[in-house]
Structure formats: structure tokens, C-alpha cells
Design an enzyme around this catalytic site. Structure first.
Site, PDB file in Angstrom:
ATOM      1  N   HIS A 337      34.968 -43.064  38.184  1.00  0.00           N
ATOM      2  CA  HIS A 337      34.532 -42.258  39.315  1.00  0.00           C
ATOM      3  C   HIS A 337      35.692 -41.705  40.136  1.00  0.00           C
ATOM      4  O   HIS A 337      35.546 -40.664  40.786  1.00  0.00           O
ATOM      5  CB  HIS A 337      33.602 -43.068  40.221  1.00  0.00           C
ATOM      6  CG  HIS A 337      32.167 -43.014  39.795  1.00  0.00           C
ATOM      7  ND1 HIS A 337      31.663 -43.793  38.780  1.00  0.00           N
ATOM      8  CD2 HIS A 337      31.128 -42.257  40.229  1.00  0.00           C
ATOM      9  CE1 HIS A 337      30.373 -43.524  38.619  1.00  0.00           C
ATOM     10  NE2 HIS A 337      30.030 -42.597  39.473  1.00  0.00           N
ATOM     11  N   GLY A 338      36.811 -42.363  40.146  1.00  0.00           N
ATOM     12  CA  GLY A 338      37.929 -41.826  40.900  1.00  0.00           C
ATOM     13  C   GLY A 338      39.084 -42.786  41.020  1.00  0.00           C
ATOM     14  O   GLY A 338      38.945 -43.996  40.803  1.00  0.00           O
TER      15      GLY A 338
END
Length: 503
Positions: A337-338
Site C-alpha cells: 500500500h505504500g
């Protein structure tokens, strides 16, 4: 080129028109050309990344297949590892170098410099999709594609390049390369899906974002509405991501191509496990097939399971490897996701709940039996849905907050302070605070519409088939009302890009 821009709509219309005008044997070439036009429009310099991923996985798949035919399984495995290192290595360098540098600097008190590079369009999605293909070839789930341009289409198909769904070669290839006749029903079904996606994105997501962004960007000013802020963000994220999926699936439908569904009414889930079976489904199935099963079936995990049985007994020993595999999966989900600790915490939060539920499954069954709960009671179903929703909303603090510290701070504010009148101080879109009450009404009405439709679908009602059975004037009136509402209410919000495009 945003999916909700007029330019993109013209681009889609042009691509569909050319697709059905050219001889059918050239249709896949039209898709490839338009896919690369779309990608180049997002940043010409980033084409090198998708070309690298495409060429590496295409070539390695051919070499793996040839090596396997020659009976050299160890050689094929080495090629697989090399291909995955190249593919994920590119993603790691681009997406996680600065994160690593920041943490090294903080840990060792250094001043190393990161790299100045914007994240290439859709890199996480096409990296996972092409890596899945490579693994499928290695496991003999599909044959390697000989034609480099056909494989390039599989990696770059423009409707899904921005935010998925993450496709499988065995399911997509035949559809992408097939010859499709023009069918009006495909155009109608695609239009319906796109319209519904625009409704969710432009009315619900963008309006909810006005409030979520204000609250999370200035939690000190809006300290009495932290709880409402995370609820607005939950609405925004679901309407934004699922709305984008509706647009993507609708566009593909116009070409006669059926993409995998990525959402299945996640807020009717009865557990976090069930939630992840309904939310971002293609990412979940990718993790299950390419991370969870290989980990649980690995030799070291087998040894770990035997050790667990000796130390904790047979029941926990059997469950422990599955719990550890789930923790690994959701660590990867968080990292995907990041590049930030908040995403890792977000992933591990979900993984810990699922792992703990697995360990406690036998106890839950015993407690329910003692309390005479069959699990079929309406009140119990509502309890599990609400419980799951609360757990999901808690995870959203980590997903949206700027840091883990801010997430915990806003959780505290949610419990200790509540002043809903502060919402009226938040400027709503281009109209300012004078429009704020109307914006809240728009969000509320949009949520009711979305809930009713989702509830009907959850009960087995097929909405589009039901629409098709209505008299034509009624169907046209429904479409017209949706278009008018999007034009009136969607245009007054501040237009935003899709959240998952950043991944």
C-alpha cells in the site's frame, strides 16, 4: 488522464470506435496502441518501467518453460528467482528507496539523499500482474506467451493499468486476443457500469473527501469530529476505489472483455477475513495464491508446525503456521500500500486480528455453543457486521493519517471529544461553508442509495437485469436522473484523482 475527465471519455470513445472498425484480427493491436498512448500520456519517461517489467517477465517465462522441458527444474527455479528479483527489485527501488533512506538516516544519524522520482503510473499493479504470470508459467498453470506484443497488451491493458483489478493471464489472454463482434448489449452494460462508477466517485467520494481531508489535515482545529473524519474517509475510499473499478470494468465490457470483480459489498462482511474476501478481491487472491500457499506449504513452515505441536499441542500447532502465514501476507499487503510505517501498521493490524481469530476459532465455537448461539440469528448477524465495521474503521485511521502517531492521536480524540457542529465550519467544495449543509445532505442521500442497492445485491437481486425488464422510458429516466445528478452535484465538488492510482 483522469478516468473522470472529458478527455478520457473521448479517448475511450475513440478507442471503442477504432476497435470495431478495423478488421477483427487487428483488434488486439488497437488495444495495445491505445494502451501505450494512455500510458505515455501519464508521463513519457515512465514507459521505460513498464517496458522493463514486460520484457523481463516475458523473456524469463520463455526461458523457464524451455528449461523445464529440458528437465532442469533447479535451473528453472533459479530463472524464476532472478526474474522476480528484477521485477520486484525495480518496484522496490522506485517505491521504497526513499523510505529506506529516511529510516537509515534516523537510525544511524546520517544524511543520505534519496531519489527524486515520481511514482510511475500503475507500477504496483502491473508488477504484481506480471510476476503472477511468471509464477504461473513456472507452476505450469499456463503456457508462456511467445508473441512479445501480445504479452505487452496483457501487462498494459489501459482500463486496468491505473488501479487494477490485478488480472490473471489464464483468464485474460484469450479475451484480449480474441476477435470480438460489435454487440450493443456490451456497450449498454458498459455504459451502465461506468455511470454507476461516476456516481460513486463524483458524488460520494469527492464530497466525502472534502470533509475527510479537512479533518485529517488539521486535527487540532477539528478536534471534535475526528470520528466523523474517519467515517468520511471510509466512505470516500470505498466509493472512490469501487467506483473506479466500475468504470474500469465498464470500459472493458465495451470491448467484450470481462475483468474480475474487485469488490463484493465489503461492509456486509461478518469478520475481517470475510472483509478481505470482499475488498480488493484480486489483491487478496493474489496474496493467497502467490504468498500464503507457498509459505504454508514450504519446508521451513512444516518444521515450524512440528515444533509448534510439540510446544503448544496439536490444535495450536496445526493453526500456528497458518497464523504466521497470515501475518506475512498482511505485512506484504501493508508494504504494497505504500512506503510508510503507517501502512505496515495497517497491514499488521489486519493480520493480527485474522491470526488471533484463527487461534481462537475453537474457543469461539465452544462459547457460542454454551450461549446457545447457532450463528443464524438475525441479531447475531447484525452484531458481527457492526463489529467488523468498527474494526475496519479503526484500521482506516492508519490508512489515512499522516503517521502512526497522528492515527493514535485521532483515535484518542474520537473517544474523548465530540463536537459535530464543527462540521459546519468545513468549506464544502467550491461553494465554501455556505454549501456545507447541502454537501452533507448529498453524502447522506448518496450513502442511502448505495446501501439500498448493496442490500438488494446481497440478497441476490440482480440490479441490471431488473433494470432491463423495466419499460424503456423508465430505464431512460433513471439514467437521465443519474446523469443530471452527476452534472449538478458532482461538478460542484473539488475534482480529485483516484486514491489507488498512487499505488
Amino acid at each position: 488522464m483522469s478516468l473522470v475527465s472529458n478527455l478520457f471519455l473521448l479517448f475511450v470513445m475513440a478507442s471503442v470506435l477504432v476497435y470495431y472498425i478495423v478488421p477483427r484480427k487487428f483488434q488486439w493491436i488497437v488495444l495495445l496502441i491505445f494502451s501505450y498512448i494512455y500510458y505515455i500520456a501519464g508521463g513519457p519517461r515512465y514507459v521505460v518501467f513498464i517496458l522493463f517489467s514486460t520484457l523481463v517477465t516475458w523473456l524469463m517465462a520463455l526461458l523457464i518453460e524451455k528449461t523445464e522441458i529440458n528437465g532442469n527444474h533447479k535451473g528453472a527455479r533459479k530463472l524464476l528467482i532472478l526474474g522476480l528479483i528484477f521485477n520486484f527489485g525495480m518496484l522496490g527501488i522506485v517505491k521504497y528507496t526513499n523510505f529506506a533512506v529516511e529510516n537509515i538516516n534516523a537510525l544511524l544519524h546520517l544524511n543520505l539523499r534519496g531519489i527524486q522520482l515520481l511514482l510511475p503510473l500503475g507500477i504496483s499493479f502491473y508488477t504484481f500482474q506480471s510476476s503472477g504470470y511468471l509464477l504461473d508459467v513456472y507452476w505450469k498453470r499456463c503456457k508462456a506467451e511467445r508473441h512479445p506484443l501480445k504479452y505487452a497488451l496483457f501487462v498494459s491493458f489501459f482500463p486496468q493499468i491505473l488501479q487494477g483489478p490485478i488480472g490473471r493471464y489464464s483468464r485474460l489472454a484469450d479475451q484480449l486476443y480474441a476477435e470480438h463482434r460489435f454487440e450493443g448489449n456490451n456497450i449498454i452494460r458498459g455504459f451502465e457500469r461506468i455511470l454507476w462508477g461516476f456516481f460513486k466517485k463524483m458524488i460520494l467520494a469527492d464530497w466525502a473527501a472534502a470533509f475527510a481531508d479537512a479533518i485529517f489535515e488539521d486535527p487540532a482545529k477539528y478536534n471534535g469530529v475526528a470520528l466523523l473524519g474517519v467515517l468520511f474517509y471510509t466512505i470516500q475510499l470505498y466509493a472512490d476505489f469501487s467506483g473506479g473499478m466500475d468504470v474500469v470494468i465498464g470500459i472493458a465490457s465495451m470491448f467484450g472483455i470481462e475483468l474480475d470483480e474487485n469488490f463484493k459489498r465489503p461492509f456486509f462482511a461478518v469478520s475481517i477475513t470475510d472483509f478481505w474476501h470482499r475488498w480488493h478481491i484480486t489483491l487478496g487472491t493474489w496474496m493467497k495464491d502467490y504468498v500464503f500457499y507457498p509459505v504454508t506449504l514450504s519446508g521451513w513452515m512444516g518444521k515450524f508446525g512440528k515444533w509448534g505441536k510439540k510446544v503448544f499441542g496439536k490444535k495450536i500447532g496445526r493453526t500456528l503456521p497458518i497464523c504466521v502465514a497470515n501475518l506475512i501476507v498482511f505485512f506484504v499487503v501493508g508494504v504494497w500500500h505504500g512506503a510508510a510505517w503507517k501502512y505496515i501498521v495497517y497491514g499488521m493490524y489486519n493480520g493480527i486480528i485474522i491470526a488471533f481469530s484463527g487461534l481462537m476459532a475453537e474457543n469461539y465455537r465452544k462459547w457460542k455453543k454454551k450461549l446457545h448461539i447457532s450463528g443464524k440469528e438475525t441479531w447475531y448477524y447484525l452484531f458481527t457486521v457492526i463489529r467488523t465495521f468498527v474494526l475496519v474503521v479503526i484500521s482506516m485511521y492508519f490508512d489515512r493519517a499522516d503517521s502512526v502517531r497522528q492515527a493514535f492521536h485521532m483515535m484518542k480524540q474520537s473517544i474523548t471529544q465530540f463536537a459535530p457542529a464543527q462540521l459546519l465550519l468545513i468549506p464544502a467544495g467550491k461553494q465554501g461553508t455556505s454549501f456545507t449543509p447541502y454537501a452533507l445532505v448529498i453524502i447522506a442521500v448518496g450513502c442511502v442509495i448505495l446501501f439500498v442497492i448493496s442490500l438488494l445485491q446481497e440478497r441476490g437481486v440482480k440490479i441490471r437485469e431488473s433494470l432491463a425488464r423495466l419499460p424503456l422510458p423508465v430505464t431512460v429516466a433513471i439514467y437521465f436522473c443519474m446523469l443530471i445528478s452527476i452534472g449538478l452535484f458532482g461538478s460542484t465538488a473539488v475534482a480529485r484523482g483516484f486514491i489507488y492510482a498512487q499505488f
